[in-house]
Design a protein around this motif. Structure first.
Motif, mmCIF file in Angstrom:
data_model
loop_
_atom_site.group_PDB
_atom_site.id
_atom_site.type_symbol
_atom_site.label_atom_id
_atom_site.label_comp_id
_atom_site.label_asym_id
_atom_site.label_seq_id
_atom_site.Cartn_x
_atom_site.Cartn_y
_atom_site.Cartn_z
ATOM 1 N N PHE A 93 49.976 -56.025 -37.153
ATOM 2 C CA PHE A 93 50.209 -56.630 -36.037
ATOM 3 C C PHE A 93 50.808 -55.699 -34.889
ATOM 4 N N ASN A 94 51.595 -54.746 -34.986
ATOM 5 C CA ASN A 94 51.917 -53.720 -34.118
ATOM 6 C C ASN A 94 52.590 -54.426 -33.017
ATOM 7 N N ASP A 95 53.409 -55.298 -33.227
ATOM 8 C CA ASP A 95 54.259 -55.862 -32.176
ATOM 9 C C ASP A 95 55.722 -55.974 -32.612
ATOM 10 N N PRO A 96 56.404 -54.987 -32.130
ATOM 11 C CA PRO A 96 57.919 -54.970 -32.641
ATOM 12 C C PRO A 96 58.867 -56.099 -32.066
ATOM 13 N N VAL A 97 58.067 -56.906 -31.049
ATOM 14 C CA VAL A 97 58.989 -57.981 -30.446
ATOM 15 C C VAL A 97 58.852 -59.314 -31.341
ATOM 16 N N ARG A 98 57.541 -59.654 -31.596
ATOM 17 C CA ARG A 98 57.381 -60.877 -32.279
ATOM 18 C C ARG A 98 57.261 -60.616 -33.797
ATOM 19 N N TRP A 99 56.577 -60.001 -34.174
ATOM 20 C CA TRP A 99 55.932 -59.565 -35.539
ATOM 21 C C TRP A 99 56.826 -58.218 -36.209
ATOM 22 N N ASP A 100 57.973 -58.171 -35.967
ATOM 23 C CA ASP A 100 58.856 -57.331 -36.947
ATOM 24 C C ASP A 100 59.367 -57.774 -38.126
ATOM 25 N N SER A 101 60.051 -57.126 -38.893
ATOM 26 C CA SER A 101 60.516 -57.721 -40.248
ATOM 27 C C SER A 101 60.926 -58.999 -40.075
ATOM 28 N N ALA A 102 61.758 -59.275 -39.049
ATOM 29 C CA ALA A 102 62.596 -60.508 -38.894
ATOM 30 C C ALA A 102 61.610 -61.441 -38.449
ATOM 31 N N GLY A 103 60.678 -61.252 -37.643
ATOM 32 C CA GLY A 103 59.798 -62.385 -37.329
ATOM 33 C C GLY A 103 58.834 -62.778 -38.355
ATOM 34 N N ILE A 104 58.422 -61.856 -39.135
ATOM 35 C CA ILE A 104 57.558 -62.197 -40.278
ATOM 36 C C ILE A 104 58.396 -63.130 -41.351
ATOM 37 N N GLN A 105 59.637 -62.561 -41.571
ATOM 38 C CA GLN A 105 60.408 -63.485 -42.481
ATOM 39 C C GLN A 105 60.592 -64.972 -41.799
ATOM 40 N N LYS A 106 60.890 -65.049 -40.441
ATOM 41 C CA LYS A 106 60.794 -66.403 -40.008
ATOM 42 C C LYS A 106 59.519 -67.185 -40.171
ATOM 43 N N GLN A 107 58.469 -66.681 -39.986
ATOM 44 C CA GLN A 107 57.115 -67.126 -40.254
ATOM 45 C C GLN A 107 56.891 -67.784 -41.634
ATOM 46 N N LEU A 108 57.445 -66.810 -42.477
ATOM 47 C CA LEU A 108 57.319 -67.424 -44.123
ATOM 48 C C LEU A 108 58.266 -68.458 -44.395
ATOM 49 N N ALA A 109 59.526 -68.300 -43.789
ATOM 50 C CA ALA A 109 60.553 -69.522 -43.978
ATOM 51 C C ALA A 109 60.092 -70.727 -43.554
ATOM 52 N N LYS A 110 59.181 -70.945 -42.691
ATOM 53 C CA LYS A 110 58.549 -72.296 -42.329
ATOM 54 C C LYS A 110 57.755 -72.925 -43.507
ATOM 55 N N GLY A 111 57.373 -71.993 -44.458
ATOM 56 C CA GLY A 111 56.691 -72.698 -45.731
ATOM 57 C C GLY A 111 55.489 -73.337 -45.557
ATOM 58 N N LYS A 112 54.942 -73.212 -44.423
ATOM 59 C CA LYS A 112 53.684 -73.569 -43.677
ATOM 60 C C LYS A 112 52.551 -72.822 -43.870
ATOM 61 N N THR A 113 51.539 -73.304 -44.525
ATOM 62 C CA THR A 113 50.265 -72.508 -44.676
ATOM 63 C C THR A 113 49.478 -72.047 -43.114
ATOM 64 N N GLU A 114 49.560 -71.085 -42.719
ATOM 65 C CA GLU A 114 49.070 -70.869 -41.253
ATOM 66 C C GLU A 114 48.438 -69.525 -41.129
ATOM 67 N N ASN A 115 47.184 -69.447 -40.400
ATOM 68 C CA ASN A 115 46.587 -68.394 -40.217
ATOM 69 C C ASN A 115 46.881 -67.991 -38.695
ATOM 70 N N ILE A 116 46.954 -66.576 -38.819
ATOM 71 C CA ILE A 116 47.540 -65.910 -37.518
ATOM 72 C C ILE A 116 46.692 -64.524 -37.118
ATOM 73 N N ARG A 117 45.904 -64.820 -36.265
ATOM 74 C CA ARG A 117 44.871 -63.701 -35.642
ATOM 75 C C ARG A 117 45.690 -62.351 -35.357
ATOM 76 N N LEU A 118 45.062 -61.160 -35.698
ATOM 77 C CA LEU A 118 45.667 -59.886 -35.188
ATOM 78 C C LEU A 118 45.224 -59.875 -34.007
ATOM 79 N N PRO A 119 45.956 -59.171 -32.949
ATOM 80 C CA PRO A 119 45.703 -58.917 -31.483
ATOM 81 C C PRO A 119 44.447 -58.054 -31.119
#
Length: 581
Positions: free
Chosen positions: A494-520
């Protein structure tokens, strides 16, 4: 400066010639059975040798489709390029400079340093023809035969150095590493420019890959040939495991072999004791060979130690050939999976920024070799069991244990997407059903899947089977690539330190929802197969050929090249046709 000016002028001439050629082909596009000369000439060449060259080549003018309408990604047909080269120059002889032919013969002999076989190029026959051609009694046909044969050999050798001798698409029908935006004819033009500039040796020097890894393989090949020249490595008696604490003549042989391979200091060569120095050396060897590094020289370790230096030379040659196929692809930002090495790396600006261990397909469910582009990431993925795994793995488990599906959070789905009661399915002959595993930490796909389009349903993914990463041999999956640290790779992709840093990835996982996110930005991914490595100190190290791919490449390397030299060099046969195959 004069030389540079000369090269610039020649380059401009070649560029203008191609523009003229394009216009000519546009006017004659309906005549697909002929090749329009790049420079149209109504009359034959003025000199007798030129006329003989044209006579040699004239049958080819109806053998090929128009040059500039041929698919750009196909491998070069040498005969067609030879024909085009001489039509460029009005069929004038190209090898009239003594220095050019001296450089050619020396360069052809030197192809052995790149793992090629100089005998492929019939150097002796070409040299004999050159001697005959230099005689006062030489006929125009003999002079022409040498000239065309030298050009054909020159181009064949350079293309083998540049892109490989073996056509990988003939070994793997799914090979897709030849991109449409790379035109090998650009290489051919550079080779001919070098010939006109009387820099034949320079063309040979620049043809192979220039990357450090290729130079390392070349140096490793040279070192192995030195070992061969002194009789090879010492053998170690097989039949019993050699273990720490032993005092045995076979341990003395083991010490000698470890010294010869650079794993044990020469001063420690004497003695028959299996001591701490031997243990450390054996562990280092085992680690480099992808064997269990336990310090015991068991049957597998001894068998690897006793592989002949000739076999190791061939293994390096095979991987130099693979390097010629692929190294030009390794530029910019990309992810590369080393299948036989059980590892993955990401590169940015051509430099490695991340590495991880992987598990790849078992030999009977191998991970295919191909290239694609990573387009999106699936968080909290569900897993639909592929048909082969369903038939061969899962259904037998269900038949043995009716509680298997519930224990693994797997649902039975009909064609309409409805969930079925597993007890309502005839598991001896299930039809119209699929199995889908729920998302979760114990899912076969783990927390994340990294996806890229392909015809094999292959992707990179997390796994709950983390204990397998500690094994040296990790051909344990059903074809997909299990990554030890996939979330680190996701962050880099993702190379996006604002939204997709380690904390952002953990936040996405914590939703527990299956979701596809496209790379920029899409990231190229290459699944490649190498059976050698380069150690930190520059030595070539060897991996098991887990899928048995090396033998086919080696056969292709050892197969004599189909060059028309012998036919061309027959005196008095001006109409001999180059073999277009």
């Amino acid at each position: 400066m004069v030389q540079l000016t000369r090269l610039f002028v020649i380059s401009r001439v070649f560029f203008m010639v191609f523009l003229i050629s394009g216009a000519a082909h546009g006017e004659n596009s309906s005549n697909e059975g002929t090749i329009a000369p790049i420079i149209q000439r109504d009359a034959a060449a003025d000199d007798n040798v030129g006329q003989a060259i044209q006579a040699h080549l004239s049958p080819l003018t109806t053998s090929f489709p128009p040059l500039l309408t041929a698919p750009r990604h196909k491998r070069v047909d040498v005969s067609r390029m030879v024909l085009d080269f001489y039509s460029h120059r009005g069929y004038r002889a190209a090898w009239t400079n003594e220095g050019d032919t001296v450089q050619l013969f020396a360069s052809l002999r030197a192809t052995q340093v790149d793992g090629l076989n100089p005998a492929d190029f019939h150097i002796d026959e070409l040299a004999a023809s050159r001697t005959l051609m230099q005689a006062d009694s030489a006929t125009p046909e003999q002079r022409a035969a040498f000239d065309v044969a030298a050009t054909h050999t020159f181009l064949t050798a350079l293309l083998q150095l540049r892109r490989g001798k073996v056509d990988p698409s003939r070994l793997d029908i799914h090979w897709n590493f030849d991109p449409a935006d790379v035109d090998p004819r650009e290489d051919v033009n550079k080779f001919f420019i070098a010939l006109d500039a009387h820099d034949v040796a320079g063309a040979f020097a620049q043809a192979p890959p220039q990357e450090a890894v290729y130079r390392g393989l070349r140096e490793g090949l040279a070192q192995l040939r030195k070992v061969h020249d002194v009789g090879g490595w010492p053998k170690v008696a097989e039949g019993q495991s050699l273990k720490p604490g032993m005092d045995d003549p076979a341990v003395a042989q083991l010490r000698a072999r470890l010294v010869a391979g650079g794993f044990l200091e020469p001063r420690l060569a004497r003695g028959a004791k299996y001591d701490g120095a031997v243990i450390a050396a054996v562990k280092k060897y085992q680690a480099e060979q992808y064997l269990g590094a336990d310090g015991v020289a068991g049957a597998t370790t001894l068998a690897a130690l006793n592989v002949s230096v000739d076999a190791r030379i061939d293994q390096v040659r095979v991987n130099m050939e693979r390097a010629r196929w692929l190294l030009y692809k390794l530029q910019g930002t990309f992810v590369i999976v080393d299948i036989a090495g059980y590892k993955v790396a990401m590169y940015r600006d051509g430099k490695p920024i991340w590495r991880s261990r992987v598990q790849v397909g078992k030999p009977f469910r191998n991970t295919p070799v191909f290239q694609s582009e990573i387009t999106y990431v699936t968080f909290n993925p569900t897993w639909t069991v592929p048909p082969t795994i369903l038939k061969e793995d899962v259904i037998p488990k269900i038949q043995r244990n009716p509680g298997y599906l519930a224990a693994n959070h797997i649902r039975v789905i009909d064609r309409e997407g409805a969930v079925l009661d597993p007890s309502s399915v005839d598991w001896s002959n299930p039809r119209g059903v699929s199995l889908r595993q729920d998302a979760g930490p114990d899912s076969s796909l783990g927390q994340v899947v990294i996806r890229f389009p392909n015809d094999y349903a292959i992707y990179l993914h997390d796994t709950p089977h983390r204990e397998l990463f500690s094994k040296s041999m990790r051909a344990t999956s059903s074809g997909c690539i299990r990554v030890e640290n996939p979330l680190q790779l996701v962050e880099l992709l993702f190379n996006d330190p604002v939204r997709w840093d380690s904390a952002g990835i953990q936040k996405q996982l914590a939703k527990g929802k299956t979701e596809n996110i496209r790379l920029p930005v899409k990231v190229p991914v290459l699944l490649a197969y190498w059976t050698v490595d380069l150690s930190n100190d520059g030595r070539v190290t060897f991996k098991p050929d887990v899928y048995g791919y090396d033998s086919a490449v080696l056969r292709g390397l050892n197969l004599p090249s189909k060059l028309p030299i012998l036919d061309l060099l027959r005196a008095g046969a001006p109409a001999v046709v180059l073999n277009p195959k």
